[in-house]
Enzyme design. Structure first.
Site, PDB file in Angstrom:
ATOM      1  N   ASN A 180      28.098  97.751 152.025  1.00 25.75           N
ATOM      2  CA  ASN A 180      26.955  97.401 151.187  1.00 25.75           C
ATOM      3  C   ASN A 180      27.283  97.753 149.735  1.00 25.75           C
ATOM      4  O   ASN A 180      27.911  98.768 149.468  1.00 25.75           O
ATOM      5  CB  ASN A 180      25.724  98.180 151.681  1.00 25.75           C
ATOM      6  CG  ASN A 180      24.517  98.039 150.780  1.00 25.75           C
ATOM      7  OD1 ASN A 180      23.962  99.033 150.331  1.00 25.75           O
ATOM      8  ND2 ASN A 180      24.102  96.831 150.499  1.00 25.75           N
ATOM      9  N   GLY A 181      26.858  96.870 148.834  1.00 25.05           N
ATOM     10  CA  GLY A 181      27.039  97.140 147.416  1.00 25.05           C
ATOM     11  C   GLY A 181      27.712  96.005 146.677  1.00 25.05           C
ATOM     12  O   GLY A 181      28.884  95.723 146.908  1.00 25.05           O
ATOM     13  N   LYS A 238      22.312 104.722 157.382  1.00 23.90           N
ATOM     14  CA  LYS A 238      22.760 104.136 156.111  1.00 23.90           C
ATOM     15  C   LYS A 238      22.941 105.277 155.121  1.00 23.90           C
ATOM     16  O   LYS A 238      22.052 106.113 154.931  1.00 23.90           O
ATOM     17  CB  LYS A 238      21.739 103.134 155.571  1.00 23.90           C
ATOM     18  CG  LYS A 238      22.208 102.444 154.283  1.00 23.90           C
ATOM     19  CD  LYS A 238      21.300 101.274 153.917  1.00 23.90           C
ATOM     20  CE  LYS A 238      21.909 100.457 152.780  1.00 23.90           C
ATOM     21  NZ  LYS A 238      21.705 101.066 151.455  1.00 23.90           N
ATOM     22  N   GLY A 271      21.479  93.537 149.760  1.00 28.11           N
ATOM     23  CA  GLY A 271      20.214  94.068 149.262  1.00 28.11           C
ATOM     24  C   GLY A 271      19.697  93.286 148.077  1.00 28.11           C
ATOM     25  O   GLY A 271      19.058  92.246 148.221  1.00 28.11           O
ATOM     26  N   ARG A 272      20.008  93.774 146.871  1.00 30.14           N
ATOM     27  CA  ARG A 272      19.398  93.220 145.661  1.00 30.14           C
ATOM     28  C   ARG A 272      19.654  91.722 145.475  1.00 30.14           C
ATOM     29  O   ARG A 272      18.817  91.009 144.941  1.00 30.14           O
ATOM     30  CB  ARG A 272      19.898  93.996 144.434  1.00 30.14           C
ATOM     31  CG  ARG A 272      19.319  95.413 144.341  1.00 30.14           C
ATOM     32  CD  ARG A 272      19.961  96.212 143.231  1.00 30.14           C
ATOM     33  NE  ARG A 272      21.367  96.510 143.513  1.00 30.14           N
ATOM     34  CZ  ARG A 272      22.226  96.960 142.600  1.00 30.14           C
ATOM     35  NH1 ARG A 272      21.829  97.133 141.349  1.00 30.14           N
ATOM     36  NH2 ARG A 272      23.473  97.227 142.932  1.00 30.14           N
ATOM     37  N   HIS A 328      26.878 102.348 151.601  1.00 31.17           N
ATOM     38  CA  HIS A 328      26.800 101.822 150.236  1.00 31.17           C
ATOM     39  C   HIS A 328      27.959 102.430 149.454  1.00 31.17           C
ATOM     40  O   HIS A 328      28.113 103.644 149.409  1.00 31.17           O
ATOM     41  CB  HIS A 328      25.467 102.190 149.583  1.00 31.17           C
ATOM     42  CG  HIS A 328      25.307 101.611 148.209  1.00 31.17           C
ATOM     43  ND1 HIS A 328      24.518 100.516 147.963  1.00 31.17           N
ATOM     44  CD2 HIS A 328      25.852 101.952 147.023  1.00 31.17           C
ATOM     45  CE1 HIS A 328      24.591 100.214 146.671  1.00 31.17           C
ATOM     46  NE2 HIS A 328      25.389 101.075 146.083  1.00 31.17           N
ATOM     47  N   CYS A 360      19.233 106.890 149.841  1.00 26.97           N
ATOM     48  CA  CYS A 360      18.357 106.621 148.710  1.00 26.97           C
ATOM     49  C   CYS A 360      18.608 107.629 147.590  1.00 26.97           C
ATOM     50  O   CYS A 360      18.500 108.845 147.806  1.00 26.97           O
ATOM     51  CB  CYS A 360      16.890 106.677 149.127  1.00 26.97           C
ATOM     52  SG  CYS A 360      15.768 106.404 147.738  1.00 26.97           S
ATOM     53  N   MET A 408      14.747  97.779 151.720  1.00 24.79           N
ATOM     54  CA  MET A 408      14.463  97.999 150.300  1.00 24.79           C
ATOM     55  C   MET A 408      12.981  98.278 150.109  1.00 24.79           C
ATOM     56  O   MET A 408      12.134  97.498 150.542  1.00 24.79           O
ATOM     57  CB  MET A 408      14.881  96.782 149.465  1.00 24.79           C
ATOM     58  CG  MET A 408      16.380  96.566 149.408  1.00 24.79           C
ATOM     59  SD  MET A 408      16.822  95.074 148.481  1.00 24.79           S
ATOM     60  CE  MET A 408      16.447  93.795 149.714  1.00 24.79           C
TER      61      MET A 408
END
Length: 331
Positions: free
Chosen positions: A205-206, A142, A229-230, A172, A103, A20
């Site tokens: 991911n997500g 990714k 991630g977040r 993702h 991204c 990130m």
């Protein structure tokens, strides 16, 4: 056990820290490693920036033995630049090189990099092959499901990436058009994983933000591991919490205010050690909101943390927080 290349061996169903921008630097990665992350990645690094010898890009190459296994992630839209940056990255000896084709940010996409490459799978393959051919390290990718709902191409992408030697794929579960909004659809990731042709590890991911959801997605979609991630920003404890829940079906106690203060002290100290005092102080400020999220009547303390400029004042302010919230129960 999950294998990536010949030398990276991860536990069954590993938990990965996502790369990130402005988050996944060495101080934050160190905290996540302490709290159970099995593999981590650098912030993404511009291949053009590396070649230009941009200071910020070069700093992102810093990795430490206690982080291993750790990958360095690069992005770009030019084959020659990606090949050269692959060689540069290889000199610092990470455990793997990861390529960002996910991204969604406009300034990256406009350069034909990141998720912009999803519109041209042939280019994606050429860029990836340029990296693979220029390093002795395993190369992973990714990416996202596709550019938009009308062009979901992750099945083709996965097969073609594996065919040229990609060692693992993190997906993702959104399109580029979705950015980080709307519902993530992991059914597409499950379809890739269930493809009999696919033998490389597939990480999802997500939207993983709780132990319950991690277990649900593990069981429902059959992936090899999860990339977080977040949900880890300001909350590195999520990795330990998920692992504990997997083993026991029970929740770990939430980190206390004292736990959070200790994490912030470490983060700030390590950031100053790595970046220098001034930059370390300034670049740690955005993290405070997340570390102390949900703590009652915290506004005055936060205002101090984001305005004080001297280390001794900041550490004194953290001592005040410990005293003010002694015995406070985090829900």
């Amino acid at each position: 056990m999950i294998k990536i290349g010949d030398h990276i061996v991860l536990p069954d169903f590993p938990l990965l820290l996502a790369p990130m921008e402005d988050v996944s630097d060495p101080p934050f990665r160190r905290l996540c490693k302490m709290h159970g992350a099995d593999m981590m990645y650098s912030e993404f690094i511009s291949s053009e920036g590396l070649i230009r010898d941009a200071i910020k890009s070069r700093m992102k190459l810093d990795i430490f033995d206690y982080e291993r296994p750790v990958g360095i992630q690069i992005f770009g839209g030019d084959e020659e630049a990606m090949a050269l940056s692959s060689k540069i990255v290889s000199t610092v000896n990470p455990d793997l090189i990861d390529i960002n084709f996910g991204c969604p940010v406009k300034k990256v996409v406009c350069k034909g990099a990141g998720a912009g490459v999803l519109k041209d799978v042939d280019l994606m393959i050429r860029l990836t092959k340029a990296v693979i051919d220029s390093t002795h390290l395993p190369v992973t990718v990714k990416t996202r499901l596709g550019w938009d709902d009308n062009s979901i191409n992750i099945d083709e992408v996965a097969e073609r990436l594996q065919d040229i030697g990609v060692a693992a794929l993190s997906i993702h579960a959104r399109t580029r058009a979705q950015m980080y909004k709307g519902h993530s659809d992991w059914s597409h990731i499950a379809r890739v994983k269930n493809n009999p042709r696919i033998t490389m590890p597939i990480f999802g991911n997500g939207d993983i933000d709780s132990p319950e959801k991690a277990l649900q997605y593990k069981n429902e979609y059959g992936i090899d591991g999860i990339m977080i991630g977040r949900a880890a920003i300001g909350y590195p404890w999520i990795f330990d919490e998920i692992k504990h829940y997997f083993k026991t079906g029970e929740h770990l106690a939430k980190p206390t205010v004292i736990d959070r203060v200790e994490a912030v002290r470490n983060h700030l100290t390590w950031a100053m050690d790595w970046k220098g005092e001034r930059l370390g102080i300034v670049e740690t400020r955005p993290h405070y909101t997340n570390y102390f999220k949900g703590i009652h009547s915290f506004k005055t303390h936060k205002q101090k943390l984001v305005t004080l400029d001297r280390p001794e004042e900041l550490f004194a302010a953290l001592d005040e927080i410990e005293e003010a919230y002694a015995g406070y129960e985090v829900v």
